[in-house]
Design a protein around this motif. Structure first.
Motif, PDB file in Angstrom:
ATOM      1  N   LYS A   1      -4.331  -0.996   2.036  1.00 37.63           N
ATOM      2  CA  LYS A   1      -5.667  -0.414   1.800  1.00 37.63           C
ATOM      3  C   LYS A   1      -5.862   0.868   2.598  1.00 37.63           C
TER       4      LYS A   1
ATOM      5  N   ASP B   1      -6.434   4.610   0.949  1.00 40.49           N
ATOM      6  CA  ASP B   1      -7.604   5.412   1.314  1.00 40.49           C
ATOM      7  C   ASP B   1      -7.193   6.796   1.786  1.00 40.49           C
TER       8      ASP B   1
ATOM      9  N   LYS C   1      -6.739   8.870  -0.951  1.00 41.35           N
ATOM     10  CA  LYS C   1      -7.963   8.971  -1.743  1.00 41.35           C
ATOM     11  C   LYS C   1      -7.730   8.380  -3.139  1.00 41.35           C
TER      12      LYS C   1
END
Length: 552
Positions: free
Chosen positions: A522, A526, A529
Protein backbone atom coordinates in the motif's frame (compact mmCIF):
# COMPACT_ATOMS: atom_id res chain seq x y z
CA UNK A 1 -83.59 107.93 -21.59
CA UNK A 2 -82.17 104.98 -23.49
CA UNK A 3 -78.48 105.65 -23.79
CA UNK A 4 -77.87 102.52 -25.82
CA UNK A 5 -80.09 103.91 -28.64
CA UNK A 6 -78.53 107.32 -28.24
CA UNK A 7 -75.09 105.89 -28.65
CA UNK A 8 -76.06 103.82 -31.68
CA UNK A 9 -77.41 107.00 -33.27
CA UNK A 10 -74.21 108.84 -32.43
CA UNK A 11 -72.18 106.05 -33.93
CA UNK A 12 -74.11 106.29 -37.24
CA UNK A 13 -73.32 110.02 -37.46
CA UNK A 14 -69.58 109.44 -37.27
CA UNK A 15 -67.77 109.59 -40.57
CA UNK A 16 -66.55 106.33 -42.03
CA UNK A 17 -63.06 107.72 -41.93
CA UNK A 18 -63.10 108.19 -38.15
CA UNK A 19 -64.70 104.77 -37.64
CA UNK A 20 -62.00 103.11 -39.65
CA UNK A 21 -59.43 105.12 -37.75
CA UNK A 22 -60.64 103.57 -34.48
CA UNK A 23 -60.72 100.11 -35.89
CA UNK A 24 -57.23 100.34 -37.29
CA UNK A 25 -55.48 102.31 -34.55
CA UNK A 26 -57.23 101.12 -31.43
CA UNK A 27 -55.71 97.66 -31.84
CA UNK A 28 -52.22 99.06 -31.72
CA UNK A 29 -52.13 100.22 -28.08
CA UNK A 30 -54.14 97.22 -26.93
CA UNK A 31 -51.59 94.52 -27.82
CA UNK A 32 -48.99 95.41 -25.22
CA UNK A 33 -51.30 95.06 -22.22
CA UNK A 34 -53.40 92.07 -23.36
CA UNK A 35 -51.22 89.49 -21.65
CA UNK A 36 -51.43 91.50 -18.42
CA UNK A 37 -55.07 92.46 -18.18
CA UNK A 38 -56.27 89.01 -19.26
CA UNK A 39 -54.77 87.76 -15.99
CA UNK A 40 -56.64 90.36 -13.86
CA UNK A 41 -59.54 88.74 -11.94
CA UNK A 42 -62.01 91.57 -12.52
CA UNK A 43 -63.95 92.99 -15.48
CA UNK A 44 -61.63 95.02 -17.75
CA UNK A 45 -62.89 96.79 -20.91
CA UNK A 46 -61.29 99.11 -23.45
CA UNK A 47 -63.87 101.64 -24.68
CA UNK A 48 -63.83 104.42 -27.27
CA UNK A 49 -64.83 107.93 -26.27
CA UNK A 50 -68.25 107.50 -27.79
CA UNK A 51 -68.95 104.39 -25.65
CA UNK A 52 -68.11 101.57 -28.07
CA UNK A 53 -66.43 98.53 -26.51
CA UNK A 54 -63.17 97.80 -28.33
CA UNK A 55 -61.93 94.83 -26.30
CA UNK A 56 -62.83 92.79 -23.21
CA UNK A 57 -60.64 90.61 -21.00
CA UNK A 58 -61.31 86.95 -20.22
CA UNK A 59 -62.88 87.66 -16.80
CA UNK A 60 -65.34 90.16 -18.36
CA UNK A 61 -66.57 87.53 -20.80
CA UNK A 62 -66.99 84.94 -18.05
CA UNK A 63 -68.61 87.38 -15.61
CA UNK A 64 -71.09 88.83 -18.13
CA UNK A 65 -71.74 85.55 -19.99
CA UNK A 66 -70.86 87.15 -23.33
CA UNK A 67 -68.28 86.04 -25.84
CA UNK A 68 -65.59 88.52 -26.86
CA UNK A 69 -67.16 88.80 -30.32
CA UNK A 70 -70.53 89.75 -28.76
CA UNK A 71 -69.04 92.47 -26.57
CA UNK A 72 -66.74 94.12 -29.13
CA UNK A 73 -68.44 96.97 -31.08
CA UNK A 74 -71.29 96.93 -28.56
CA UNK A 75 -72.23 100.05 -26.57
CA UNK A 76 -71.01 100.14 -22.98
CA UNK A 77 -74.49 101.20 -21.93
CA UNK A 78 -75.97 97.82 -22.92
CA UNK A 79 -74.25 96.15 -19.97
CA UNK A 80 -74.95 98.91 -17.38
CA UNK A 81 -78.11 99.10 -15.24
CA UNK A 82 -80.58 101.37 -17.12
CA UNK A 83 -81.10 103.49 -13.99
CA UNK A 84 -77.36 104.27 -13.93
CA UNK A 85 -76.80 104.90 -17.66
CA UNK A 86 -77.43 108.65 -17.33
CA UNK A 87 -74.93 108.94 -14.51
CA UNK A 88 -72.34 107.03 -16.54
CA UNK A 89 -72.99 109.29 -19.58
CA UNK A 90 -72.53 112.34 -17.38
CA UNK A 91 -69.27 110.96 -16.10
CA UNK A 92 -68.02 110.36 -19.64
CA UNK A 93 -69.08 113.86 -20.71
CA UNK A 94 -67.25 115.45 -17.80
CA UNK A 95 -64.19 113.39 -18.64
CA UNK A 96 -64.38 114.51 -22.29
CA UNK A 97 -64.68 118.12 -21.18
CA UNK A 98 -61.62 117.70 -18.99
CA UNK A 99 -63.48 118.44 -15.80
CA UNK A 100 -61.97 115.39 -14.11
CA UNK A 101 -58.92 113.24 -14.70
CA UNK A 102 -60.43 110.00 -13.53
CA UNK A 103 -63.92 108.67 -13.04
CA UNK A 104 -64.74 106.40 -10.08
CA UNK A 105 -67.99 105.24 -8.61
CA UNK A 106 -70.29 102.37 -7.91
CA UNK A 107 -72.39 100.93 -10.73
CA UNK A 108 -74.25 97.73 -11.52
CA UNK A 109 -73.35 95.59 -14.53
CA UNK A 110 -76.06 93.49 -16.21
CA UNK A 111 -75.01 90.08 -17.53
CA UNK A 112 -76.48 88.41 -20.59
CA UNK A 113 -78.55 86.24 -18.25
CA UNK A 114 -79.96 89.32 -16.50
CA UNK A 115 -77.92 88.84 -13.34
CA UNK A 116 -76.66 92.14 -11.84
CA UNK A 117 -73.47 92.67 -9.90
CA UNK A 118 -72.27 95.72 -7.99
CA UNK A 119 -68.92 97.06 -9.14
CA UNK A 120 -66.55 99.89 -8.34
CA UNK A 121 -65.67 101.56 -11.65
CA UNK A 122 -62.31 103.14 -12.26
CA UNK A 123 -61.91 104.97 -15.59
CA UNK A 124 -58.62 106.09 -17.06
CA UNK A 125 -57.00 106.82 -20.40
CA UNK A 126 -55.24 103.84 -21.87
CA UNK A 127 -53.57 105.80 -24.73
CA UNK A 128 -54.18 109.03 -26.63
CA UNK A 129 -54.45 108.51 -30.43
CA UNK A 130 -54.96 111.56 -32.69
CA UNK A 131 -56.97 113.37 -29.99
CA UNK A 132 -59.22 110.27 -29.75
CA UNK A 133 -58.68 108.73 -26.32
CA UNK A 134 -59.07 105.00 -25.72
CA UNK A 135 -60.50 104.48 -22.24
CA UNK A 136 -59.83 101.63 -19.79
CA UNK A 137 -62.77 100.53 -17.65
CA UNK A 138 -61.70 98.57 -14.54
CA UNK A 139 -64.71 97.12 -12.69
CA UNK A 140 -63.96 95.63 -9.26
CA UNK A 141 -66.83 93.50 -7.97
CA UNK A 142 -68.43 94.69 -4.73
CA UNK A 143 -71.10 92.00 -4.43
CA UNK A 144 -68.76 89.31 -3.05
CA UNK A 145 -67.13 91.72 -0.59
CA UNK A 146 -70.47 93.03 0.63
CA UNK A 147 -71.95 89.53 1.01
CA UNK A 148 -68.81 88.36 2.76
CA UNK A 149 -68.83 91.31 5.10
CA UNK A 150 -72.48 90.78 5.97
CA UNK A 151 -72.00 87.04 6.37
CA UNK A 152 -68.93 87.49 8.46
CA UNK A 153 -70.48 90.14 10.68
CA UNK A 154 -73.42 87.82 11.32
CA UNK A 155 -71.26 85.07 12.70
CA UNK A 156 -68.38 87.09 14.14
CA UNK A 157 -69.76 87.43 17.65
CA UNK A 158 -70.34 83.71 18.40
CA UNK A 159 -67.24 82.75 16.44
CA UNK A 160 -65.13 85.18 18.47
CA UNK A 161 -65.96 83.26 21.63
CA UNK A 162 -64.87 80.00 20.02
CA UNK A 163 -61.67 81.18 18.36
CA UNK A 164 -60.48 83.03 21.45
CA UNK A 165 -60.83 79.76 23.37
CA UNK A 166 -58.82 77.91 20.71
CA UNK A 167 -55.32 77.10 22.08
CA UNK A 168 -53.64 78.58 19.04
CA UNK A 169 -53.71 81.39 16.53
CA UNK A 170 -56.85 81.83 14.39
CA UNK A 171 -57.39 84.18 11.47
CA UNK A 172 -59.66 84.56 8.49
CA UNK A 173 -58.48 85.43 4.98
CA UNK A 174 -60.89 86.39 2.18
CA UNK A 175 -60.75 85.41 -1.48
CA UNK A 176 -58.47 88.39 -2.21
CA UNK A 177 -56.01 86.96 0.36
CA UNK A 178 -56.69 89.84 2.79
CA UNK A 179 -57.01 89.39 6.53
CA UNK A 180 -60.55 90.00 7.78
CA UNK A 181 -60.29 88.60 11.27
CA UNK A 182 -57.63 87.61 13.81
CA UNK A 183 -57.98 86.09 17.27
CA UNK A 184 -56.62 87.56 20.50
CA UNK A 185 -53.95 84.88 20.68
CA UNK A 186 -52.82 85.94 17.19
CA UNK A 187 -52.29 89.47 18.58
CA UNK A 188 -50.44 88.08 21.63
CA UNK A 189 -48.09 85.89 19.57
CA UNK A 190 -47.42 88.43 16.87
CA UNK A 191 -47.36 91.50 19.21
CA UNK A 192 -49.44 93.34 16.67
CA UNK A 193 -52.93 94.86 16.85
CA UNK A 194 -55.83 93.76 14.72
CA UNK A 195 -56.00 97.25 13.18
CA UNK A 196 -52.50 96.76 11.75
CA UNK A 197 -53.47 93.43 10.18
CA UNK A 198 -57.03 93.62 8.94
CA UNK A 199 -57.38 94.59 5.30
CA UNK A 200 -53.81 93.70 4.44
CA UNK A 201 -52.77 90.72 2.29
CA UNK A 202 -50.97 87.65 3.54
CA UNK A 203 -48.00 88.45 1.31
CA UNK A 204 -47.43 91.78 3.13
CA UNK A 205 -46.56 89.96 6.38
CA UNK A 206 -43.70 87.76 5.17
CA UNK A 207 -40.71 87.70 2.90
CA UNK A 208 -41.16 86.72 -0.77
CA UNK A 209 -39.29 83.48 -0.15
CA UNK A 210 -41.53 82.43 2.75
CA UNK A 211 -44.67 83.44 0.86
CA UNK A 212 -43.51 81.36 -2.10
CA UNK A 213 -43.26 78.34 0.22
CA UNK A 214 -46.87 78.61 1.47
CA UNK A 215 -48.54 80.02 -1.64
CA UNK A 216 -49.46 76.56 -2.92
CA UNK A 217 -51.40 75.86 0.29
CA UNK A 218 -53.26 79.17 0.01
CA UNK A 219 -54.24 78.40 -3.58
CA UNK A 220 -55.36 74.94 -2.49
CA UNK A 221 -57.64 76.44 0.20
CA UNK A 222 -59.06 79.02 -2.23
CA UNK A 223 -59.89 76.17 -4.60
CA UNK A 224 -62.11 74.65 -1.89
CA UNK A 225 -59.74 72.05 -0.40
CA UNK A 226 -58.35 71.64 3.10
CA UNK A 227 -54.61 72.18 3.40
CA UNK A 228 -52.22 71.30 6.22
CA UNK A 229 -48.50 71.81 6.75
CA UNK A 230 -45.93 72.49 9.43
CA UNK A 231 -43.87 75.65 9.50
CA UNK A 232 -41.10 77.13 11.65
CA UNK A 233 -41.45 80.90 12.23
CA UNK A 234 -39.81 83.51 14.42
CA UNK A 235 -42.33 85.87 16.03
CA UNK A 236 -42.01 89.47 17.15
CA UNK A 237 -41.40 88.34 20.74
CA UNK A 238 -38.19 86.70 19.53
CA UNK A 239 -39.38 83.16 20.07
CA UNK A 240 -38.94 80.51 17.40
CA UNK A 241 -42.14 78.53 17.13
CA UNK A 242 -42.88 75.35 15.22
CA UNK A 243 -46.44 75.65 13.97
CA UNK A 244 -48.99 73.20 12.69
CA UNK A 245 -51.16 75.13 10.21
CA UNK A 246 -54.53 74.09 8.80
CA UNK A 247 -56.48 75.98 6.12
CA UNK A 248 -60.25 75.35 6.13
CA UNK A 249 -62.21 76.83 3.18
CA UNK A 250 -65.26 79.05 3.89
CA UNK A 251 -67.98 78.18 1.37
CA UNK A 252 -71.23 79.99 0.60
CA UNK A 253 -74.53 78.15 0.29
CA UNK A 254 -73.97 77.96 -3.46
CA UNK A 255 -70.52 76.42 -2.97
CA UNK A 256 -68.54 79.56 -3.81
CA UNK A 257 -65.27 79.95 -1.89
CA UNK A 258 -65.51 83.16 0.15
CA UNK A 259 -62.18 82.73 1.93
CA UNK A 260 -60.58 80.39 4.40
CA UNK A 261 -59.91 80.04 8.11
CA UNK A 262 -56.36 79.64 9.35
CA UNK A 263 -55.77 77.56 12.48
CA UNK A 264 -52.24 77.63 13.90
CA UNK A 265 -51.15 75.46 16.80
CA UNK A 266 -47.83 75.84 18.53
CA UNK A 267 -46.00 72.49 18.36
CA UNK A 268 -42.81 73.83 19.96
CA UNK A 269 -43.32 72.03 23.28
CA UNK A 270 -44.33 68.86 21.52
CA UNK A 271 -41.32 69.15 19.22
CA UNK A 272 -39.08 69.60 22.26
CA UNK A 273 -40.55 66.45 23.78
CA UNK A 274 -40.18 64.66 20.45
CA UNK A 275 -36.57 65.83 20.21
CA UNK A 276 -35.87 64.62 23.73
CA UNK A 277 -37.53 61.30 22.89
CA UNK A 278 -35.51 61.12 19.69
CA UNK A 279 -32.29 61.83 21.60
CA UNK A 280 -33.29 59.31 24.26
CA UNK A 281 -34.12 56.70 21.61
CA UNK A 282 -30.87 57.45 19.81
CA UNK A 283 -28.91 57.16 23.05
CA UNK A 284 -30.77 53.96 23.93
CA UNK A 285 -30.15 52.61 20.43
CA UNK A 286 -26.45 53.43 20.75
CA UNK A 287 -26.33 51.68 24.12
CA UNK A 288 -28.11 48.67 22.64
CA UNK A 289 -25.63 48.66 19.75
CA UNK A 290 -22.70 48.91 22.17
CA UNK A 291 -24.13 46.17 24.35
CA UNK A 292 -24.89 44.06 21.29
CA UNK A 293 -21.34 44.58 20.05
CA UNK A 294 -20.00 43.55 23.47
CA UNK A 295 -22.22 40.47 23.49
CA UNK A 296 -21.19 39.60 19.93
CA UNK A 297 -17.56 40.05 20.91
CA UNK A 298 -18.12 37.91 23.98
CA UNK A 299 -19.94 35.27 21.92
CA UNK A 300 -17.18 35.37 19.31
CA UNK A 301 -14.57 34.92 22.01
CA UNK A 302 -16.62 32.15 23.57
CA UNK A 303 -16.96 30.45 20.17
CA UNK A 304 -13.24 30.81 19.66
CA UNK A 305 -12.55 29.26 23.07
CA UNK A 306 -15.06 26.47 22.44
CA UNK A 307 -13.54 25.88 19.02
CA UNK A 308 -10.08 25.77 20.57
CA UNK A 309 -11.36 23.34 23.20
CA UNK A 310 -12.96 21.18 20.50
CA UNK A 311 -9.75 21.24 18.50
CA UNK A 312 -7.76 20.38 21.61
CA UNK A 313 -10.24 17.62 22.43
CA UNK A 314 -9.94 16.34 18.88
CA UNK A 315 -6.16 16.45 19.10
CA UNK A 316 -6.26 14.59 22.40
CA UNK A 317 -8.68 12.07 20.93
CA UNK A 318 -6.45 11.60 17.90
CA UNK A 319 -3.42 11.33 20.16
CA UNK A 320 -5.19 8.72 22.27
CA UNK A 321 -6.23 6.81 19.16
CA UNK A 322 -2.70 7.11 17.85
CA UNK A 323 -1.35 5.96 21.14
CA UNK A 324 -3.83 3.10 21.16
CA UNK A 325 -2.86 2.21 17.59
CA UNK A 326 0.80 2.41 18.52
CA UNK A 327 0.14 0.26 21.56
CA UNK A 328 -1.71 -2.29 19.42
CA UNK A 329 1.00 -2.03 16.78
CA UNK A 330 3.64 -2.56 19.43
CA UNK A 331 1.77 -5.57 20.76
CA UNK A 332 1.33 -7.00 17.27
CA UNK A 333 4.96 -6.26 16.45
CA UNK A 334 6.21 -7.97 19.60
CA UNK A 335 3.86 -10.89 19.11
CA UNK A 336 4.73 -11.25 15.43
CA UNK A 337 8.44 -10.74 15.71
CA UNK A 338 8.73 -13.01 18.72
CA UNK A 339 6.87 -15.69 16.84
CA UNK A 340 8.53 -15.16 13.48
CA UNK A 341 12.02 -14.89 14.95
CA UNK A 342 11.53 -17.81 17.36
CA UNK A 343 11.07 -20.38 14.59
CA UNK A 344 14.19 -19.57 12.53
CA UNK A 345 16.23 -19.02 15.67
CA UNK A 346 15.14 -22.42 16.94
CA UNK A 347 16.17 -23.92 13.62
CA UNK A 348 19.58 -22.22 13.78
CA UNK A 349 20.11 -23.29 17.38
CA UNK A 350 19.11 -26.92 16.87
CA UNK A 351 21.06 -27.36 13.63
CA UNK A 352 24.17 -25.72 15.04
CA UNK A 353 24.04 -27.87 18.20
CA UNK A 354 23.63 -31.04 16.19
CA UNK A 355 26.51 -30.07 13.91
CA UNK A 356 28.64 -29.38 16.96
CA UNK A 357 27.96 -32.83 18.44
CA UNK A 358 27.64 -35.06 15.45
CA UNK A 359 29.55 -33.46 12.59
CA UNK A 360 32.28 -36.06 12.80
CA UNK A 361 29.75 -38.87 12.64
CA UNK A 362 27.58 -37.43 9.82
CA UNK A 363 28.21 -37.66 6.18
CA UNK A 364 28.98 -34.58 4.18
CA UNK A 365 25.47 -34.61 2.71
CA UNK A 366 23.85 -34.57 6.18
CA UNK A 367 26.12 -31.77 7.31
CA UNK A 368 25.13 -29.67 4.22
CA UNK A 369 21.45 -30.24 4.94
CA UNK A 370 21.80 -28.69 8.41
CA UNK A 371 23.94 -25.84 7.06
CA UNK A 372 21.24 -25.07 4.46
CA UNK A 373 18.62 -25.05 7.21
CA UNK A 374 20.69 -22.49 9.14
CA UNK A 375 21.16 -20.37 6.00
CA UNK A 376 17.43 -20.38 5.18
CA UNK A 377 16.54 -19.40 8.72
CA UNK A 378 18.98 -16.49 8.59
CA UNK A 379 17.56 -15.40 5.22
CA UNK A 380 14.04 -15.51 6.70
CA UNK A 381 15.04 -13.27 9.60
CA UNK A 382 16.97 -10.95 7.30
CA UNK A 383 13.90 -10.58 5.02
CA UNK A 384 11.68 -9.83 7.99
CA UNK A 385 14.09 -7.12 9.22
CA UNK A 386 14.26 -5.77 5.69
CA UNK A 387 10.46 -5.57 5.55
CA UNK A 388 10.33 -3.68 8.85
CA UNK A 389 12.98 -1.25 7.64
CA UNK A 390 11.19 -0.71 4.31
CA UNK A 391 7.88 -0.03 6.03
CA UNK A 392 9.40 2.42 8.50
CA UNK A 393 11.11 4.31 5.66
CA UNK A 394 7.86 4.47 3.68
CA UNK A 395 5.85 5.75 6.66
CA UNK A 396 8.55 8.35 7.36
CA UNK A 397 8.53 9.44 3.69
CA UNK A 398 12.15 8.44 3.25
CA UNK A 399 11.67 5.62 0.81
CA UNK A 400 13.53 6.52 -2.36
CA UNK A 401 11.63 6.83 -5.63
CA UNK A 402 13.74 6.70 -8.81
CA UNK A 403 11.71 6.08 -12.00
CA UNK A 404 13.79 4.77 -14.90
CA UNK A 405 13.09 3.21 -18.31
CA UNK A 406 11.93 -0.36 -17.81
CA UNK A 407 10.92 -3.22 -20.14
CA UNK A 408 7.81 -4.08 -18.17
CA UNK A 409 7.07 -7.49 -19.71
CA UNK A 410 10.68 -8.69 -19.34
CA UNK A 411 10.76 -7.46 -15.73
CA UNK A 412 7.59 -9.40 -14.86
CA UNK A 413 8.81 -12.62 -16.56
CA UNK A 414 12.10 -12.59 -14.63
CA UNK A 415 10.24 -11.99 -11.36
CA UNK A 416 7.92 -14.93 -12.06
CA UNK A 417 10.88 -17.20 -12.85
CA UNK A 418 12.61 -16.29 -9.55
CA UNK A 419 9.49 -16.92 -7.49
CA UNK A 420 8.69 -20.15 -9.33
CA UNK A 421 12.23 -21.37 -8.67
CA UNK A 422 12.08 -20.64 -4.93
CA UNK A 423 8.58 -22.15 -4.63
CA UNK A 424 9.62 -25.36 -6.35
CA UNK A 425 6.84 -27.42 -7.78
CA UNK A 426 4.26 -26.78 -5.09
CA UNK A 427 2.33 -24.20 -7.21
CA UNK A 428 2.12 -22.96 -10.77
CA UNK A 429 2.34 -19.30 -11.72
CA UNK A 430 0.46 -18.61 -14.98
CA UNK A 431 1.69 -15.33 -16.45
CA UNK A 432 -0.07 -13.38 -19.22
CA UNK A 433 1.07 -10.09 -20.73
CA UNK A 434 -0.42 -7.52 -23.08
CA UNK A 435 2.58 -5.21 -22.81
CA UNK A 436 4.82 -6.39 -25.62
CA UNK A 437 7.50 -3.86 -26.52
CA UNK A 438 6.22 -1.36 -23.94
CA UNK A 439 8.91 0.82 -22.40
CA UNK A 440 7.66 2.16 -19.08
CA UNK A 441 9.20 4.76 -16.77
CA UNK A 442 8.95 3.07 -13.37
CA UNK A 443 10.91 2.51 -10.17
CA UNK A 444 11.92 -1.17 -10.45
CA UNK A 445 12.68 -1.48 -6.72
CA UNK A 446 9.21 -0.30 -5.60
CA UNK A 447 7.50 -2.32 -8.32
CA UNK A 448 9.39 -5.43 -7.10
CA UNK A 449 8.16 -4.80 -3.53
CA UNK A 450 4.55 -4.61 -4.78
CA UNK A 451 4.54 -7.65 -7.06
CA UNK A 452 6.77 -9.86 -4.87
CA UNK A 453 4.61 -9.40 -1.77
CA UNK A 454 1.35 -9.98 -3.67
CA UNK A 455 2.65 -13.08 -5.49
CA UNK A 456 4.30 -14.47 -2.33
CA UNK A 457 1.03 -14.11 -0.41
CA UNK A 458 -0.89 -15.78 -3.27
CA UNK A 459 1.48 -18.75 -3.16
CA UNK A 460 1.57 -18.88 0.62
CA UNK A 461 -2.23 -18.94 1.13
CA UNK A 462 -3.00 -21.31 -1.78
CA UNK A 463 -3.05 -25.11 -1.38
CA UNK A 464 -0.33 -27.21 -2.97
CA UNK A 465 -0.93 -27.86 -6.64
CA UNK A 466 -3.01 -24.68 -7.09
CA UNK A 467 -2.42 -22.21 -9.91
CA UNK A 468 -1.75 -18.50 -9.28
CA UNK A 469 -2.69 -16.31 -12.23
CA UNK A 470 -0.66 -13.15 -12.89
CA UNK A 471 -1.53 -10.77 -15.73
CA UNK A 472 -0.37 -7.33 -16.79
CA UNK A 473 -2.25 -5.11 -19.25
CA UNK A 474 -0.84 -1.85 -20.67
CA UNK A 475 -3.10 0.94 -21.86
CA UNK A 476 -2.23 4.44 -23.06
CA UNK A 477 -1.17 5.97 -19.75
CA UNK A 478 -1.32 3.15 -17.19
CA UNK A 479 -0.54 -0.46 -16.47
CA UNK A 480 -2.88 -2.83 -14.64
CA UNK A 481 -1.47 -5.76 -12.65
CA UNK A 482 -3.83 -8.51 -11.51
CA UNK A 483 -2.89 -11.43 -9.23
CA UNK A 484 -5.52 -14.10 -8.62
CA UNK A 485 -5.14 -17.11 -6.28
CA UNK A 486 -7.31 -20.03 -5.24
CA UNK A 487 -6.46 -19.79 -1.55
CA UNK A 488 -8.27 -19.39 1.73
CA UNK A 489 -9.73 -15.95 0.93
CA UNK A 490 -10.10 -12.95 3.24
CA UNK A 491 -13.10 -12.41 5.55
CA UNK A 492 -15.07 -9.28 4.68
CA UNK A 493 -14.63 -7.79 8.16
CA UNK A 494 -10.83 -8.00 7.79
CA UNK A 495 -10.64 -6.04 4.50
CA UNK A 496 -10.88 -2.60 6.20
CA UNK A 497 -7.67 -3.27 8.21
CA UNK A 498 -5.95 -5.34 5.56
CA UNK A 499 -3.24 -2.79 4.79
CA UNK A 500 -2.43 -1.93 8.44
CA UNK A 501 1.03 -2.83 9.71
CA UNK A 502 1.32 -6.27 11.41
CA UNK A 503 -2.35 -6.96 10.73
CA UNK A 504 -3.27 -10.47 9.62
CA UNK A 505 -6.63 -11.89 8.66
CA UNK A 506 -8.46 -13.86 11.31
CA UNK A 507 -8.48 -17.09 9.24
CA UNK A 508 -4.72 -17.48 8.60
CA UNK A 509 -4.43 -20.16 11.27
CA UNK A 510 -0.84 -21.49 11.54
CA UNK A 511 0.36 -20.08 8.23
CA UNK A 512 3.44 -18.03 8.99
CA UNK A 513 3.60 -14.31 8.20
CA UNK A 514 4.46 -10.91 9.69
CA UNK A 515 1.51 -8.81 8.49
CA UNK A 516 3.93 -6.38 6.81
CA UNK A 517 3.63 -7.41 3.16
CA UNK A 518 0.37 -5.70 2.27
CA UNK A 519 1.28 -2.62 4.33
CA UNK A 520 4.47 -2.28 2.24
CA UNK A 521 2.43 -2.80 -0.95
CA UNK A 522 0.00 0.00 0.00
CA UNK A 523 2.82 2.43 0.83
CA UNK A 524 4.56 1.74 -2.50
CA UNK A 525 1.31 2.12 -4.48
CA UNK A 526 0.68 5.47 -2.75
CA UNK A 527 4.17 6.66 -3.69
CA UNK A 528 3.30 5.82 -7.30
CA UNK A 529 -0.01 7.68 -6.85
CA UNK A 530 -1.69 4.52 -8.06
CA UNK A 531 -4.67 2.45 -6.92
CA UNK A 532 -5.11 -0.97 -5.34
CA UNK A 533 -8.31 -2.99 -5.00
CA UNK A 534 -9.12 -6.35 -3.46
CA UNK A 535 -11.91 -8.79 -4.23
CA UNK A 536 -12.06 -11.93 -2.07
CA UNK A 537 -14.39 -14.81 -1.23
CA UNK A 538 -13.54 -16.98 1.77
CA UNK A 539 -12.64 -20.50 0.67
CA UNK A 540 -12.45 -19.62 -3.03
CA UNK A 541 -9.61 -17.15 -3.38
CA UNK A 542 -8.53 -13.54 -3.63
CA UNK A 543 -7.83 -11.14 -6.50
CA UNK A 544 -5.65 -8.05 -6.08
CA UNK A 545 -5.70 -5.38 -8.82
CA UNK A 546 -3.03 -2.67 -8.90
CA UNK A 547 -3.11 0.26 -11.35
CA UNK A 548 0.03 2.36 -11.84
CA UNK A 549 0.90 5.17 -14.26
CA UNK A 550 3.23 3.96 -17.02
CA UNK A 551 5.33 7.08 -17.08
CA UNK A 552 6.17 9.39 -14.20
Amino acid sequence: MNYASHTDKAKSQKSSTRSNDYQEKSSIPIEWYKGLYNKISCVCLTVSMDGVILDANRFACEHLNYSAEELVKTSIFTIVNPEEQERLQLALTKYAQGLTEKVAGEFHLVAKTGRTSAIKLTLDVLQQIDQNPVLLFICEELTRDKNLEESFQDVQSPVRLLVDAFPGKVSYVDAQKRYRFISKRYEEWSLISSEAVLGKTVEEFMSPLKYQEIEKYIELALSGHNASYEYALKFEDGKQRHLSIDYVPHLSNSGEVLGFFVFCQDLSDRKKVEEKLRQFNEELENRVKERTAELEKSLTERKRVLEALREAEEEVRKALLKEQELSELKSRFLSTTSHEFRTPLTTVLSSSEMLERYWHKWSEETQLTHLHRIQNAVKQMTQMLHDVLTLSQAEAGKLEFNPEPLDLEQFCRELVEDLQLSDGERHTIAFESECQDVLAILDAKLLRHILTNLLTNALKYSPNGATVRFSVICQEQEATFQIQDQGIGIPKEDTKCLFDSFYRATNVGTIQGTGLGLAIVKQCVDIYKGKIAVDSVVGKGTTFTVTLPLRL
